[in-house]
Design a protein around this motif. Structure first.
Motif, short mmCIF file in Angstrom:
data_model
loop_
_atom_site.label_atom_id
_atom_site.label_comp_id
_atom_site.label_asym_id
_atom_site.label_seq_id
_atom_site.Cartn_x
_atom_site.Cartn_y
_atom_site.Cartn_z
N GLU A 1 38.30 6.22 75.27
CA GLU A 1 37.57 7.28 75.95
C GLU A 1 38.26 7.67 77.26
O GLU A 1 38.71 6.82 78.01
CB GLU A 1 36.11 6.85 76.23
N PHE A 2 38.31 9.00 77.46
CA PHE A 2 38.95 9.55 78.65
C PHE A 2 38.09 10.67 79.22
O PHE A 2 37.30 11.28 78.51
CB PHE A 2 40.34 10.10 78.31
N LEU B 1 34.68 15.61 71.24
CA LEU B 1 34.09 15.88 72.55
C LEU B 1 32.81 15.08 72.70
O LEU B 1 31.97 15.04 71.79
CB LEU B 1 33.79 17.37 72.70
N VAL B 2 32.65 14.46 73.85
CA VAL B 2 31.44 13.69 74.13
C VAL B 2 30.59 14.52 75.10
O VAL B 2 30.88 14.60 76.31
CB VAL B 2 31.78 12.32 74.74
N ALA C 1 36.01 25.06 92.00
CA ALA C 1 35.39 24.91 90.68
C ALA C 1 35.95 23.66 90.04
O ALA C 1 37.17 23.47 89.98
CB ALA C 1 35.69 26.13 89.81
N ILE C 2 35.08 22.78 89.57
CA ILE C 2 35.51 21.54 88.91
C ILE C 2 34.82 21.45 87.55
O ILE C 2 33.59 21.55 87.46
CB ILE C 2 35.17 20.30 89.76
N PHE C 3 35.62 21.28 86.51
CA PHE C 3 35.10 21.10 85.15
C PHE C 3 35.48 19.70 84.66
O PHE C 3 36.62 19.26 84.85
CB PHE C 3 35.69 22.14 84.20
N THR C 4 34.53 19.05 84.02
CA THR C 4 34.76 17.68 83.53
C THR C 4 34.32 17.59 82.08
O THR C 4 33.20 17.99 81.73
CB THR C 4 33.96 16.66 84.36
#
Length: 661
Positions: free
Chosen positions: A39-40, A80-81, A108-111
């Motif tokens: 997992e990453f 995708l989790v 803007a931050i996407f995770t």
């Protein structure tokens, strides 16, 4: 409905405003957090310049474009989790789209968390499409490559694979005698085209004067200035100033298209040939047409006109006159809007810079609209010679409605040609135009009417005359459709002759053998020992069709093209996807990169990089060993083009090349 119009206008600004300058409004970076062996956590961060904002994935529909992610090889190499998470956003109501929009400011931050399905994979590729806005909106996309083995992650735009390096090199030509090529570009994009667009804008303004929204305003406004001024000279001066402000206002409407000094070299072609933009124009023109038919009114908010009118009364002087001119522009929009829409659409079809073309056309429109106010202020007695308002103005609007539908078909045709849908072939297009011409004729002779038409009365001489012209034009189209005569007067508007419902031997112009791939055509030229005519063209290129149907069709020009040259026609607006093996990331000498995924991107970049040109048609003469044989040339007459071809042949033979005629 007004929101639709404003929405399309904002989208147009986004296309025009798209910039490839070194200063990007968003600086992107990314990193990987390892949670476990399988997992990453993928993190994408954007630093947004002050005053700009990027839209969330979850902004409401009907507004600006949301951010969208594409995960490559998902559900094959990894899963995708959960959903892609976002950092803090801002919500704000948009007066233009009338929806609440959600966006990022400053950062803007996407995770996104992933779980590996294939433990052997070392990289994950993600594409982000986003829209960044300030005064205008810029759509853009970027690829990220996340390294999962602990090495430093890099974006694909900074690390080209070997295939991209090889295909980048292949797209760049080692041209000989290239200085000769640049000499031919001195007159390319000359100002003569601007005068044509100015004249078309002026004609549109004259037509707008005849509509019921504008015509009755002429005597009222002129009388106001001449009767409410202490001196006659003062009244005339105010009326002239009023006319100047009308011109200024319509010129100012074109200025948003000049906001960026540096744009993507292919943006003009993108505007003219983008499938969805052409479909949007088609829908808008149909919408305009039915407003002219009287089924609904296309108006701007009445509060705008009331505020401008109140400001003109309160302020007075030159500034008050300016607000009076703004009031005229607002209250006349239901009639001028569709005509201005045609002008806006027409500039995307014209050769040259879209913003400059639009400024020329809008200025011409404003001059025509302002002209009678100044003229009748100077000669107020002439007001008595004006025809009285009446049903004839309604007739003008209806005829304009039919013309709007005819023009709308051009944009649908562009989308059909670029998309290769095959639904609007040449015969179908001309057939619909014939039907429109017949309907105009029947309407003008009183066979049928629309809801807002006056009761039937005696037909005027002018109405009968226009009806006869419409009938003659319909007959001209019928003769052209049946092959009895040609349609050279309409060159460039209907689809090309080879785009036919009947099976054609060739899909090349005039049936001349041509190649649509440069490498294949070059190999054939070497085999035949013939010079090359490199033809940068487009499916939706009006001027290309004019050259082919009016110049290439001349018997002596045709014979030269057919017998003495190898024709390579490269379509820079063909959106067909390239085979996956031919898709790559092109790197400019400056280090900037560009994704080449379809035919248009490939040949558009090829033209830009090798010939420093982006417009079509664009013709280059080359020898099989890439020697430039003559100056580059674009739109011209048959005599000039014939001489140009002959000079290229002489240069080819004079440099010691062999020739197989």
């Amino acid at each position: 409905m007004k929101q639709l119009i404003f929405g399309i206008f904002i989208l147009l600004l986004s296309f025009v405003g798209r910039s490839q300058s070194d200063e990007n409004p968003v600086i992107w970076s990314h990193e990987v957090n390892k949670i476990s062996d399988t997992e990453f956590e993928l993190i994408i961060k954007g630093d947004i310049h002050e005053g700009w904002h990027v839209y969330s994935q979850f902004t409401d529909e009907g507004g600006a474009l949301p951010s969208e992610f594409k995960f490559f090889e998902v559900d094959k190499d990894y899963a995708l989790v959960g959903d892609t998470k976002e950092s803090a956003t801002v919500k704000e109501f948009s007066d233009i789209f009338e929806v609440e929009e959600t966006f990022f400011k400053e950062e803007a931050i996407f995770t996104q968390r992933i779980k590996l399905l294939n433990p052997e994979i070392k990289q994950v590729k993600v594409n982000l499409f986003y829209q960044v806005c300030k005064e205008v909106c810029i759509p853009a996309d970027i690829d990220f490559v996340f390294s999962l083995d602990g090495s430093k992650a890099v974006t694909e735009t900074l690390a080209l694979d070997e295939k991209s390096k090889m295909l980048t090199a292949n797209l760049k030509l080692d041209l000989k005698n290239k200085a000769l090529l640049s000499q031919g570009q001195e007159n390319i994009g000359s100002g003569s085209n601007l005068w044509v667009i100015f004249a078309l804008g002026f004609l549109g303004g004259l037509i707008a004067l005849l509509t019921p929204c504008v015509f009755p305003m002429i005597p009222l406004t002129v009388s106001f200035f001449t009767k409410h001024s202490e001196k006659k000279s003062k009244g005339i001066a105010n009326a002239l100033l009023y006319g100047f402000f009308i011109v200024l206002i319509y010129f100012l409407l074109s200025l948003p298209f000049h906001l960026f000094d540096s744009v993507d070299s292919q943006i003009l072609n993108t505007i003219a040939t983008n499938v969805w933009l052409n479909l949007a124009f088609f829908a808008i023109f149909i919408f305009f047409a039915f407003s002219f038919f009287g089924y609904y009114e296309l108006t701007l908010p009445s509060s705008w006109a009331n505020k401008m009118d109140a400001a003109s009364s309160k302020i007075g002087g030159a500034l008050g006159i300016f607000f009076m001119a703004v009031t005229l522009a607002i209250v006349s929009f239901s009639c001028t809007g569709p005509i201005l829409g045609g002008l806006l659409g027409g500039t995307t079809l014209a050769e040259g810079d879209v913003a400059t073309n639009l400024s020329a056309g809008m200025t011409g429109f404003g001059v025509a609209l302002a002209f009678p106010f100044a003229l009748f202020a100077l000669f107020p007695a002439w007001l008595n010679s004006l025809p009285k308002s009446g049903g004839w103005m309604t007739t003008v609007k209806v005829v304009l409605g039919f013309l709007e539908i005819a023009l709308a078909l051009k944009f649908l045709s562009n989308a059909d040609l670029v998309g290769h849908w095959g639904i609007l072939k040449r015969e179908v297009f001309i057939g619909i135009w014939i039907l429109i011409g017949i309907l105009i004729t029947l309407y003008l002779f009183g066979v049928f009417k629309f809801p807002h038409d006056s009761p039937k009365g005696k037909l005027s001489i002018g109405r009968k005359a226009v009806g006869v012209v419409s009938a003659a034009f319909s007959l001209y189209l019928i003769l052209g459709l049946t092959g009895i005569s040609n349609l050279k007067l309409l060159s460039g508007f209907p689809p090309p002759e080879f785009y036919s419902v009947f099976e054609k031997e060739s899909d090349c112009p005039l049936g001349i053998d041509c190649f649509k791939d440069f490498e294949t055509g070059l190999a054939y030229a070497k085999e035949q020992e013939k010079p090359i005519l490199l033809d940068f063209t487009g499916w939706a290129c009006v001027n290309c069709r004019k050259m082919e149907e009016n110049v290439w069709s001349e018997p002596d020009v045709y014979q030269i093209l057919k017998n003495d040259y190898v024709l390579i026609s490269l379509y820079v607006d063909d959106r067909k996807e390239l085979p996956e093996a031919e898709q790559f990331t092109f790197q400019y000498d400056s280090g900037r990169t560009k994704r080449i995924g379809n035919i248009a991107q490939k040949w558009g970049t090829f033209q830009d990089v090798n010939f420093n040109a982006v417009s079509q048609p664009f013709y280059v003469l080359l020898s099989p060993d890439l020697e430039v044989l003559n100056t580059a040339i674009q739109n011209t007459d048959a005599d000039t083009y014939r001489t140009w071809l002959q000079e290229g042949l002489r240069n080819y033979e004079g440099k010691g090349f062999s020739s197989n005629p």
